[in-house]
Design an enzyme around this catalytic site. Structure first.
Site, PDB file in Angstrom:
ATOM      1  CG  HIS A 122     -24.799   2.217 -46.626  1.00 13.21           C
ATOM      2  ND1 HIS A 122     -25.333   3.427 -46.995  1.00 13.21           N
ATOM      3  CD2 HIS A 122     -23.485   2.455 -46.394  1.00 13.21           C
ATOM      4  CE1 HIS A 122     -24.388   4.352 -46.983  1.00 13.21           C
ATOM      5  NE2 HIS A 122     -23.258   3.790 -46.628  1.00 13.21           N
ATOM      6  NE  ARG A 147     -24.020   3.206 -42.809  1.00 10.96           N
ATOM      7  CZ  ARG A 147     -24.627   4.355 -43.149  1.00 10.96           C
ATOM      8  NH1 ARG A 147     -23.934   5.496 -43.122  1.00 10.96           N
ATOM      9  NH2 ARG A 147     -25.877   4.375 -43.544  1.00 10.96           N
ATOM     10  CE1 TYR A 159     -30.790  10.310 -43.468  1.00 10.63           C
ATOM     11  CE2 TYR A 159     -28.703   9.853 -42.375  1.00 10.63           C
ATOM     12  CZ  TYR A 159     -29.403  10.298 -43.475  1.00 10.63           C
ATOM     13  OH  TYR A 159     -28.724  10.726 -44.590  1.00 10.63           O
ATOM     14  CG  ASP A 206     -22.636   7.211 -39.794  1.00 13.01           C
ATOM     15  OD1 ASP A 206     -22.449   7.995 -38.838  1.00 13.01           O
ATOM     16  OD2 ASP A 206     -22.667   7.569 -40.988  1.00 13.01           O
ATOM     17  CG  HIS A 208     -26.004   9.255 -38.838  1.00 11.03           C
ATOM     18  ND1 HIS A 208     -25.451   9.729 -40.001  1.00 11.03           N
ATOM     19  CD2 HIS A 208     -26.517   8.051 -39.144  1.00 11.03           C
ATOM     20  CE1 HIS A 208     -25.641   8.860 -40.967  1.00 11.03           C
ATOM     21  NE2 HIS A 208     -26.267   7.816 -40.478  1.00 11.03           N
ATOM     22  CD  GLU A 232     -19.514   7.471 -40.970  1.00  6.78           C
ATOM     23  OE1 GLU A 232     -19.596   6.277 -41.295  1.00  6.78           O
ATOM     24  OE2 GLU A 232     -19.877   8.402 -41.697  1.00  6.78           O
ATOM     25  CD  GLU A 258     -21.298  11.788 -42.983  1.00  8.29           C
ATOM     26  OE1 GLU A 258     -20.842  10.647 -43.088  1.00  8.29           O
ATOM     27  OE2 GLU A 258     -22.505  12.036 -42.911  1.00  8.29           O
ATOM     28  NE  ARG A 279     -16.219   8.015 -43.903  1.00  6.64           N
ATOM     29  CZ  ARG A 279     -17.310   7.719 -44.604  1.00  6.64           C
ATOM     30  NH1 ARG A 279     -18.481   7.706 -44.019  1.00  6.64           N
ATOM     31  NH2 ARG A 279     -17.240   7.433 -45.885  1.00  6.64           N
ATOM     32  CD  GLU A 335     -20.625   6.020 -47.103  1.00  6.63           C
ATOM     33  OE1 GLU A 335     -20.150   7.167 -47.236  1.00  6.63           O
ATOM     34  OE2 GLU A 335     -21.558   5.762 -46.330  1.00  6.63           O
ATOM     35  CD1 TRP A 398     -28.944  16.557 -38.646  1.00  2.00           C
ATOM     36  CD2 TRP A 398     -28.803  14.352 -38.985  1.00  2.00           C
ATOM     37  NE1 TRP A 398     -29.941  16.188 -39.493  1.00  2.00           N
ATOM     38  CE2 TRP A 398     -29.883  14.829 -39.711  1.00  2.00           C
ATOM     39  CE3 TRP A 398     -28.517  12.986 -39.023  1.00  2.00           C
ATOM     40  CZ2 TRP A 398     -30.679  14.016 -40.492  1.00  2.00           C
ATOM     41  CZ3 TRP A 398     -29.307  12.174 -39.778  1.00  2.00           C
ATOM     42  CH2 TRP A 398     -30.389  12.695 -40.515  1.00  2.00           C
TER      43      TRP A 398
HETATM   44  O1  EZ4 Z   1     -26.036  11.013 -43.946  1.00  4.89           O
HETATM   45  O2  EZ4 Z   1     -24.783  11.678 -47.214  1.00  4.89           O
HETATM   46  O3  EZ4 Z   1     -21.696   7.950 -44.044  1.00  4.89           O
HETATM   47  N1  EZ4 Z   1     -22.627   8.345 -44.709  1.00  4.89           N
HETATM   48  C1  EZ4 Z   1     -23.608   9.138 -44.290  1.00  4.89           C
HETATM   49  C2  EZ4 Z   1     -24.595   9.651 -45.309  1.00  4.89           C
HETATM   50  C3  EZ4 Z   1     -25.082  11.055 -44.975  1.00  4.89           C
HETATM   51  C4  EZ4 Z   1     -25.696  11.729 -46.180  1.00  4.89           C
HETATM   52  C5  EZ4 Z   1     -26.086  13.165 -45.891  1.00  4.89           C
HETATM   53  O4  EZ4 Z   1     -26.380  13.842 -47.064  1.00  4.89           O
HETATM   54  O5  EZ4 Z   1     -23.664   9.466 -43.135  1.00  4.89           O
HETATM   55  O6  EZ4 Z   1     -25.657   8.758 -45.432  1.00  4.89           O
HETATM   56 CO    CO Z   2     -21.752   9.083 -42.145  1.00  6.09          CO
END
Ligand code: EZ4
Ligand code: CO
Length: 398
Positions: A122, A147, A159, A206, A208, A232, A258, A279, A335, A398
């Site tokens: 990351h 990422r 975030y 990502d 989210h 993602e 995820e 994922r 990851e 999210w």
């Molecule tokens: O937001 O694991 O791809 N990874 C992610 C993570 C998630 C957290 C949530 O608990 O998106 O950082």
């Molecule tokens: Co993610």
């Protein structure tokens, strides 16, 4: 062989982890990760009150039968709490079986299909200079893929960018969100990253789950010149049909899953090849047994694995992931966010991270131990994931 004890250990060596420890009458023990970030105690209760009593006296070798009895026997199927609890049992039983065999778990899953497991790390920054520094830091650590997450003009905090503010344990931190500003700024960020780091660096992003399908389609198109490895969680996928629209409009590869917890969440996405990477985490998908089946289903549609590996997957969950990664044919990428030094001490492990690649090691079982004394010295701390609100105060996806 019989299970004679099973207990749940809660610890916070940097962040919260829930671990199930299963003991047998022959002295062999197994570990499973049951961590569900922000909802940890629900899984603790599910395990302690409803699962552990059912395990006592059973044969730990009967992994599939135990899995099916916990899944079907509950009557109330699926859901993240249930599946995290079942995952912990499944992984602990695989750990025991592999230890009894005297083999690292990947050998029981078919043996190694590759020499090592490629990872991505990351990088993030509130602005471009901070982002570039972060990318350089990951490159220096050896990561072969990165990422990229950034701040958005006009938003105070986003975030996954820099250090996420810890909740005070009572209420989630509130972050602001503006989809228009995000969609306008992100292509320019990737343009700048490509100019600075060249065409070959493997880049991921990502979203989210914050976009509608049509917004996600536009972002995928806008990012095409920058050749992402994947985009993602471009849109919430409770409605899997929405991905048809995204897919029709962009050739940017897509990764999702995820927050999924069973194969049914993937039926349309995989069956119609609407995504490129699955994922799910071992921890949140019911364990090694069902995740292996998902990967076989995905392979029929040329979809690859990309197991979730953020900081809130414990070393126990990471080890299970790395064994699977090494064994399956349709591995994509893993990851790997790493853990605090104290976490590595609480969970001494055989897996290694070298030059951006993971290997599960050759210790029998998962190859992870739990220092219970050290774990107990760092008790659970209530914490929540943040929430997003729009400028008028509306809660956002999210
Ligand atoms: O937001 O694991 O791809 N990874 C992610 C993570 C998630 C957290 C949530 O608990 O998106 O950082
Ligand atoms: Co993610």
């Amino acid at each position: 062989m019989k299970i004679v004890d099973a207990r749940v250990v809660l610890t916070s060596p940097g962040r919260n982890f829930v671990t199930l420890k299963v003991e047998t009458d022959e002295g062999v023990t197994g570990l499973g990760d049951a961590t569900l970030n922000g909802r940890e105690l629900a899984v603790v209760g599910y395990l302690r009150d409803h699962v552990v009593p059912l395990l006592l006296g059973t044969d730990p070798h009967r992994i599939e039968d135990t899995w099916q009895s916990l899944y079907r026997g509950a009557y109330w199927r699926r859901g993240p709490v249930t599946m995290a609890a079942i995952a912990a049992v499944d992984v602990a039983l695989w750990d025991i079986k592999a230890k009894v065999a005297g083999l690292p778990l990947y050998q029981l899953l078919g043996g190694a299909s590759r020499e090592r497991v490629r990872t991505y790390g990351h990088a993030s920054g509130r602005d471009l200079p901070e982002l570039f520094d972060s990318i350089r830091a990951r490159l220096a650590e050896g990561y072969p893929a990165i990422r990229v997450q950034t701040g958005v003009p006009g938003l105070k905090r986003v975030y996954g960018v820099g250090h996420d503010a810890a909740s005070d344990g009572a209420r989630p931190v509130v972050e602001d969100w503006d989809t228009g500003a995000y969609l306008r700024s992100l292509p320019g960020v990737f343009d700048a990253v490509r100019q600075e780091f060249g065409p070959e660096l493997v880049l991921l992003h990502d979203a989210h789950h914050r976009l509608t399908p049509i917004q996600a389609a536009r972002l995928g198109k806008d990012l095409e010149p920058y050749d992402l490895f994947w985009l993602e969680d471009c849109t919430p996928a409770e409605n899997q049909d929405g991905l048809r629209l995204v897919r029709r409009h962009t050739t940017t590869p897509l990764a999702i899953g995820e927050v999924f917890n069973t194969v049914f969440d993937y039926q349309t996405l995989v069956g119609e090849q609407l995504i490129d990477y699955v994922r799910s985490a071992v921890t949140h998908f019911g364990g090694v047994s069902p995740l292996r089946k998902l990967f076989d289903f995905a392979a029929q549609h040329q979809i690859k694995s990309a197991i979730h590996g953020p900081e809130d997957i414990s070393p126990v969950g990471m080890a299970a992931a790395i064994h699977l990664d090494l064994a399956i044919h349709n591995f994509g990428i893993q990851e790997y966010a790493g853990h605090t030094a104290l976490t590595h001490e609480v969970f001494p492990h055989a897996y290694t991270f070298t030059d951006g690649y993971l290997h599960p090691g050759e210790a029998p079982g998962l190859g992870v131990e739990l220092d219970e004394e050290l774990a107990c010295a760092h008790p659970y701390e209530p914490a929540y994931l943040p929430v997003n609100r729009l400028q008028d105060g509306t809660i956002h996806d999210w």
